[in-house]
Enzyme design. Structure first.
Site, PDB file in Angstrom:
ATOM      1  CG  HIS A  89      -5.778   1.956   4.834  1.00  0.00           C
ATOM      2  ND1 HIS A  89      -5.373   2.808   5.774  1.00  0.00           N
ATOM      3  CD2 HIS A  89      -4.745   1.016   4.983  1.00  0.00           C
ATOM      4  CE1 HIS A  89      -4.200   2.550   6.452  1.00  0.00           C
ATOM      5  NE2 HIS A  89      -3.890   1.434   5.626  1.00  0.00           N
ATOM      6  CB  SER A 115       4.889  -2.216  12.282  1.00  0.00           C
ATOM      7  OG  SER A 115       4.384  -0.828  12.471  1.00  0.00           O
ATOM      8  CD  GLU A 168      -3.077   5.674   6.636  1.00  0.00           C
ATOM      9  OE1 GLU A 168      -3.024   5.555   5.342  1.00  0.00           O
ATOM     10  OE2 GLU A 168      -2.157   5.069   7.377  1.00  0.00           O
ATOM     11  N   GLY A 200       2.185   1.761  10.730  1.00  0.00           N
ATOM     12  CA  GLY A 200       3.519   2.966  10.770  1.00  0.00           C
ATOM     13  C   GLY A 200       3.800   3.333  11.879  1.00  0.00           C
ATOM     14  CD  GLU A 250      -3.758  -2.703   7.121  1.00  0.00           C
ATOM     15  OE1 GLU A 250      -2.248  -2.995   6.578  1.00  0.00           O
ATOM     16  OE2 GLU A 250      -4.110  -1.789   6.624  1.00  0.00           O
ATOM     17  CG  ASN A 295      -1.743   1.263   1.352  1.00  0.00           C
ATOM     18  OD1 ASN A 295      -1.804   2.114   0.633  1.00  0.00           O
ATOM     19  ND2 ASN A 295      -2.398   1.435   2.474  1.00  0.00           N
ATOM     20  CE  LYS A 310       0.248   3.549   4.718  1.00  0.00           C
ATOM     21  NZ  LYS A 310      -0.073   3.511   6.135  1.00  0.00           N
TER      22      LYS A 310
HETATM   23  C1  PEP Z   1      -0.932  -0.025   5.744  1.00  0.00           C
HETATM   24  O1  PEP Z   1      -0.817   1.429   6.167  1.00  0.00           O
HETATM   25  O2  PEP Z   1      -1.578  -0.633   5.176  1.00  0.00           O
HETATM   26  C2  PEP Z   1       0.541  -0.465   6.776  1.00  0.00           C
HETATM   27  C3  PEP Z   1       0.354  -1.594   6.766  1.00  0.00           C
HETATM   28  O3  PEP Z   1       1.365   0.600   6.869  1.00  0.00           O
HETATM   29  P1  PEP Z   1       2.970  -0.105   7.770  1.00  0.00           P
HETATM   30  O4  PEP Z   1       3.252  -1.093   7.180  1.00  0.00           O
HETATM   31  O5  PEP Z   1       3.634   1.229   7.280  1.00  0.00           O
HETATM   32  O6  PEP Z   1       2.446  -0.283   9.049  1.00  0.00           O
END
Ligand code: PEP
Length: 279
Positions: free
Chosen positions: A124, A239, A126, A201, A195, A39, A41
């Site tokens: 997602h 992460s 966000e 993040g 997630e 992803n 973003k």
């Molecule tokens: C995401 O935003 O889908 C995600 C998994 O981000 P990160 O791997 O940076 O935690």
């Protein structure tokens, strides 16, 4: 004598090929291919995208791995052009819940389908927290995608407060129930990405026990809707990096990863792909 195809006929065949690839993604995933999804973003430039894809195309990807990349909308065309016959799938990061009309800034599933885009993320965290995507909206977006033969990857996850308050199962069930209410049995055509919001993040990773218990729970909820076990694909996101991918990948009911930060550099993403193939 072989008929020479004109430009429109070639375009039509390519579109059909891309659509068929998309329709069958969830089914192919059911063959226990391990999914490594990126992803991006709101990151990357056109130049960086081309360079990244060039490098990725030169990499050997193991047969048990299916790579998916979700770039920003303006770069989807690069994926369409550069990945025509590749094993790498791509998708949008979101899709409109409406079919068409006066919705400034939105991109419809019909438009994505038109360009042969086989996948889209929906829900997602966000989008849920910054843009007010409720579980009902997420369900509508997933439905719109499926109607245009686009496989949705539905993101679900609890906040830290909900985890610490032991309400995470309730939250995950509410998020899944809303999708099931909107899609019914068609939920089996969706990929699920678990997630935990507190792991996105942040560099903070749930324990393997927490991942195992939560993925098992999500699996059971999906089974309770009548989804066949072999059709269920649950990715872990939050992460993920080269240092933890093998450990997390070995957990039961973890069928792949959705990766943000560590997917932005081709070298690091390729490393993760390689490690995932050894799980
Ligand atoms: C995401 O935003 O889908 C995600 C998994 O981000 P990160 O791997 O940076 O935690």
């Amino acid at each position: 004598m072989n008929k020479v195809l004109d430009k429109n006929e070639i375009e039509m065949l390519v579109r059909r090929y891309l659509k068929e690839t998309g329709v069958s993604l969830a089914k192919r995933a059911a063959k226990r291919e391990y999914i490594v999804a990126a992803n991006w973003k709101m990151n990357m430039t056109e130049k960086e995208t081309k360079k990244f894809l060039k490098e990725l195309k030169e990499t050997d990807i193991a047969d048990n791995i299916r790579v998916m990349i979700f770039p920003p909308y303006p770069y989807l065309y690069i994926f369409k052009e550069m990945l025509r016959y590749e094993k790498i799938a791509y998708g949008a990061q979101d899709v409109a819940k409406e079919e068409q009309g006066a919705y400034t800034g939105e991109v419809s599933a019909a438009m994505l389908g038109d360009m042969g885009c086989p996948l889209t993320l929906v829900g997602h965290s966000e989008r849920r927290s910054y843009y007010g995507d409720t579980s009902e909206i997420v369900a509508k977006k997933a439905k719109a995608a499926l109607e245009h033969q686009i496989s949705p990857m539905i993101c679900i996850g609890e906040t830290l407060e909900e985890r610490e308050g032991h309400r995470y199962q309730e939250v995950l069930k509410e998020q899944l129930d809303a999708v099931y209410a909107g899609l019914g049995s068609r939920i089996s055509g969706c990929l699920i990405a678990y997630e935990p919001v507190w792991a996105i993040g942040t560099g903070v990773i749930p324990t393997l026990e927490q991942i195992s218990e939560t993925h098992k729970y999500i699996y059971q909820v999906l089974r309770s809707y009548g989804v066949a076990g072999e059709e269920i694909r649950i990715l872990y996101g939050g992460s993920v990096n080269a240092g933890n991918v093998k450990e997390i990948g070995s957990v039961r009911h973890v069928d792949g990863f959705l990766i943000g930060g560590a997917s932005l550099k081709a070298e690091s993403f390729k490393h993760i792909i390689r490690l995932a193939s050894e799980v």
